[in-house]
Design an enzyme around this catalytic site. Structure first.
Site, PDB file in Angstrom:
ATOM      1  N   VAL A   1       2.471  -6.391   2.633  1.00 47.55           N
ATOM      2  CA  VAL A   1       1.216  -6.584   3.349  1.00 47.55           C
ATOM      3  C   VAL A   1       1.175  -7.935   4.052  1.00 47.55           C
ATOM      4  CG1 VAL A   1      -0.013  -7.610   1.380  1.00 47.55           C
ATOM      5  CG2 VAL A   1      -1.306  -6.326   3.092  1.00 47.55           C
ATOM      6  N   LYS A   2       1.979  -8.882   3.573  1.00 47.09           N
ATOM      7  CA  LYS A   2       1.973 -10.234   4.141  1.00 47.09           C
ATOM      8  C   LYS A   2       2.584 -10.288   5.540  1.00 47.09           C
ATOM      9  CE  LYS A   2       0.112 -12.273   0.546  1.00 47.09           C
ATOM     10  NZ  LYS A   2      -1.209 -12.910   0.624  1.00 47.09           N
ATOM     11  N   ASP A   3       3.243  -9.214   5.978  1.00 44.14           N
ATOM     12  CA  ASP A   3       3.740  -9.172   7.354  1.00 44.14           C
ATOM     13  C   ASP A   3       2.596  -9.393   8.331  1.00 44.14           C
ATOM     14  OD1 ASP A   3       5.939  -8.244   5.915  1.00 44.14           O
ATOM     15  OD2 ASP A   3       6.454  -6.713   7.394  1.00 44.14           O
TER      16      ASP A   3
ATOM     17  N   ALA B   1       1.345 -13.105   8.248  1.00 47.39           N
ATOM     18  CA  ALA B   1       2.383 -14.001   8.776  1.00 47.39           C
ATOM     19  C   ALA B   1       2.412 -13.958  10.302  1.00 47.39           C
ATOM     20  CB  ALA B   1       3.741 -13.626   8.203  1.00 47.39           C
TER      21      ALA B   1
END
Length: 481
Positions: free
Chosen positions: A62-64, A67
Site C-alpha cells: 500500500v505504501k507505493d 511514496a
C-alpha cells in the site's frame, strides 16, 4: 440487485476501475488494486467482507501510493531536485517503494530501518539500490539513534538530501484520499458500509476514510485496527511482533507525538488485536483463502471479522491488506520463529511442546528487574535467583514482553559493584528464550551448551523461568522413548 445491495463487486475487474495497460514508468502501474471477498474465513457471517489486495501494487504494498505522492509533491515544490537523494525512516515498505521510484527517476535513496524489520525487507531495499542503515528499534523518540532522528540527520548531512517524512507529510493521506478511497467506492458501487485499516503512519485510514465519509455523507464507518499494546488504541506502547502497524511508546520518551498523517477525528473506533490473534488469522487466510499476507494484514482482517460479526446482509466491510506474506516468510510463516516465542505453529506435530512437557502455566508472569533500578534494588529483587531479565520500566506493570528484554541482572555480577550504580550498567546478555509451542527437542537443541535460567515465552510474553537442565532432561526423555 444482490442480497448485498450491489452487483459490481463480485464481477469487477481492475480495468473497470482505472486504466490498465501500457505505462511510461513504474509509477503508472500503482493503484487500482482488486477487492477479493473472504469466503471460508468469513463463514457464518451475514455481512460481506472484502479485502483490498494492496500487495498487487508493483512494488508490493500500500505504501507505493504514498511514496509516489510524496515524491511528486516534493518535485513540484522543488524540495527534491534532479540528482537528489531520497531519505526515509521506515519499517520497510515505504522505503522499498521510495527506493524503487527513486531508482526509476534517477535519484539516490538512503533508508533507515529498525532492527526488527524482516530480513526480506532489508534485502529488497538493497536490491533496489538503497543504502540501508539499521538502527535499534527500542530507543525513545528523543534519542539520537531513534530511526526518525537518524533519517533526519542523514537528510541534513547529504547534499541534495530530501526527507520524505511519511509520518507528517500531508502527501501521505492525500494519496489515499485521491486513489484508495475512490477505488473502494467505485468497486462497491457505493455499497461499502464499513472501512477497516491498520493505523501505522495513519495515512491510509485517514485519507481513504476521509473520502469515504465525505462521499457517503457520513454513512461509512471507519475503524482503525491496532496492536493490543499500541498507544493508538489506549495501550501503554509496549513492544509487539506484527510489523508496520501501531504506535510504540518507549517509557523514556519525553513527549509522545503522534503523526500528523493520522487524523484521529476520521476514525470512529479502534479495534485492538493481539499478536496471536493476528497470526492465527494470517495462517487461516493462507490455507483457507489462498491469500499469503503480511502481519499487519492479520491485524486488520482480524479487526474486520470482529466488525462484521454482528452485521446483517446489507453490510459490506472493506479491509486493507497492506502487503504480502512473502516479506515475512522468515517470521510469521516459519515454525522456528513462531515456536521460539510461543506463537501458534503452522504445522502441529506429535512431539510434546515445551508447554506440555514442562507443564508451563500459560497465564504466569516472569519476575523481572525494572530498567531504572539500582544495583541494590536489583539485588533485593533477585532474592536468591541466579539471574532475572531486565525490562524497560513502565508506569503500569504488565507481562514481560520478550522484545523489551535488555539483558539479565546476575547475582554474581551485582555482588561485585557499588549499590548505587544503575543496574543497566552491569547486565549480562539477555537470557535465552524458548516458547511454549516449541517442540521440546528443538528447544533443547536451541539452548544446548547453556547453563542457567531460561525464559519461557507464550505468545511473545515471558510466563516463567526454568533452568536449562529441565529443558535438556525433557528433551533427552523424549528422544529416549
Amino acid at each position: 440487485m444482490t442480497r448485498y445491495g450491489f452487483e459490481v463487486v463480485r464481477d469487477v475487474h481492475i480495468g473497470e476501475v482505472g486504466d490498465v495497460g501500457s505505462h511510461e514508468s513504474i509509477a503508472g502501474a500503482i493503484g487500482n488494486t482488486p477487492l477479493v471477498r473472504l469466503n471460508r474465513v468469513a463463514e457464518g457471517l451475514e455481512a460481506a467482507v472484502y479485502v483490498k489486495l494492496e500487495y498487487l501494487n508493483p512494488l508490493g504494498s500500500v505504501k507505493d501510493r504514498a511514496a509516489l505522492s510524496m515524491i511528486e509533491a516534493a518535485e513540484r515544490s522543488g524540495e527534491l531536485r534532479p540528482g537528489g537523494t531520497v531519505v526515509e525512516a521506515t519499517s520497510g515498505n515505504t522505503g522499498i517503494a521510495l527506493a524503487a521510484i527513486a531508482a526509476a527517476r534517477g535519484y539516490r535513496s538512503v533508508v533507515v530501518v529498525p532492527d526488527k524489520s524482516s530480513a526480506e525487507k532489508v534485502a529488497l531495499l538493497r536490491a533496489y539500490g538503497a543504502e540501508v542503515h539499521v538502527s535499534p528499534g527500542s530507543r525513545p523518540a528523543h534519542h539520537p539513534e531513534f530511526v526518525r532522528n537518524v533519517a533526519r540527520r542523514l537528510a541534513e548531512e547529504i547534499p541534495g538530501g530530501w526527507l520524505a517524512g511519511q509520518y507528517d507529510n500531508p502527501a501521505n493521506p492525500a494519496a489515499h484520499r485521491a486513489t484508495t478511497g475512490p477505488e473502494i467506492w467505485t468497486q462497491t458501487a457505493g455499497a461499502v458500509t464499513h472501512f477497516v485499516a491498520g493505523v501505522g503512519t495513519g495515512g491510509t485510514v485517514s485519507g481513504a476514510g476521509e473520502f469515504l465519509k465525505a462521499v457517503s455523507r457520513g454513512a461509512v464507518q471507519v475503524i482503525g485496527a491496532d496492536p493490543e499494546t499500541s498507544a493508538y488504541g489506549g495501550g501503554d506502547g509496549r513492544a509487539w511482533y506484527v510489523e508496520s502497524v501501531g504506535h510504540h511508546l518507549h517509557p523514556e520518551t519525553e513527549v509522545d507525538q503522534w503523526p500528523s498523517s493520522y487524523h484521529r477525528d476520521v476514525v470512529d473506533r479502534i479495534e485492538r488485536v493481539g499478536d496471536a490473534e493476528a497470526l492465527r488469522v494470517l495462517h487461516r487466510l493462507s490455507r483457507a483463502e489462498g491469500l499469503l499476507l503480511g502481519g499487519s494484514s492479520g491485524t486488520a482482517i482480524a479487526a474486520a471479522l470482529r466488525v462484521a460479526r454482528p452485521l446483517g446482509p446489507e453490510s459490506v466491510v472493506v479491509v486493507i491488506a497492506p502487503d504480502s506474506g512473502r516479506s515475512y516468510l522468515s517470521k510469521y510463516f516459519d515454525d522456528d520463529w513462531l515456536g521460539r516465542l510461543g506463537f501458534p505453529l503452522l504445522r502441529e506435530g506429535t512431539e510434546p511442546t515445551v508447554g506440555v512437557a514442562l507443564t508451563i502455566p500459560l497465564d504466569g508472569h516472569v519476575r523481572t528487574v525494572p530498567s531504572r533500578a539500582t544495583v541494590a534494588e536489583a539485588r533485593a529483587l533477585l532474592g536468591g535467583a541466579p539471574a532475572l531479565p531486565v525490562l524497560l520500566q513502565r508506569k503500569v506493570s504488565g507481562p514481560a514482553q520478550i522484545a523489551e528484554v535488555l539483558g539479565a541482572a546476575s547475582a554474581v555480577t551485582l555482588d561485585r559493584v557499588p549499590d548505587t550504580d544503575p543496574v543497566t550498567a552491569h547486565l549480562s546478555a539477555p537470557l535465552p528464550v524458548v516458547g511454549t509451542t516449541d517442540p521440546i527437542s528443538r528447544a533443547a537443541e536451541r539452548i544446548s551448551g547453556y547453563a542457567g535460567p531460561v525464559v519461557v515465552a507464550h505468545e511473545g510474553r515471558g510466563v516463567t523461568l526454568v533452568d536449562a537442565t529441565e529443558i535438556a532432561a525433557a528433551g533427552v526423555d523424549y528422544r529416549g522413548r
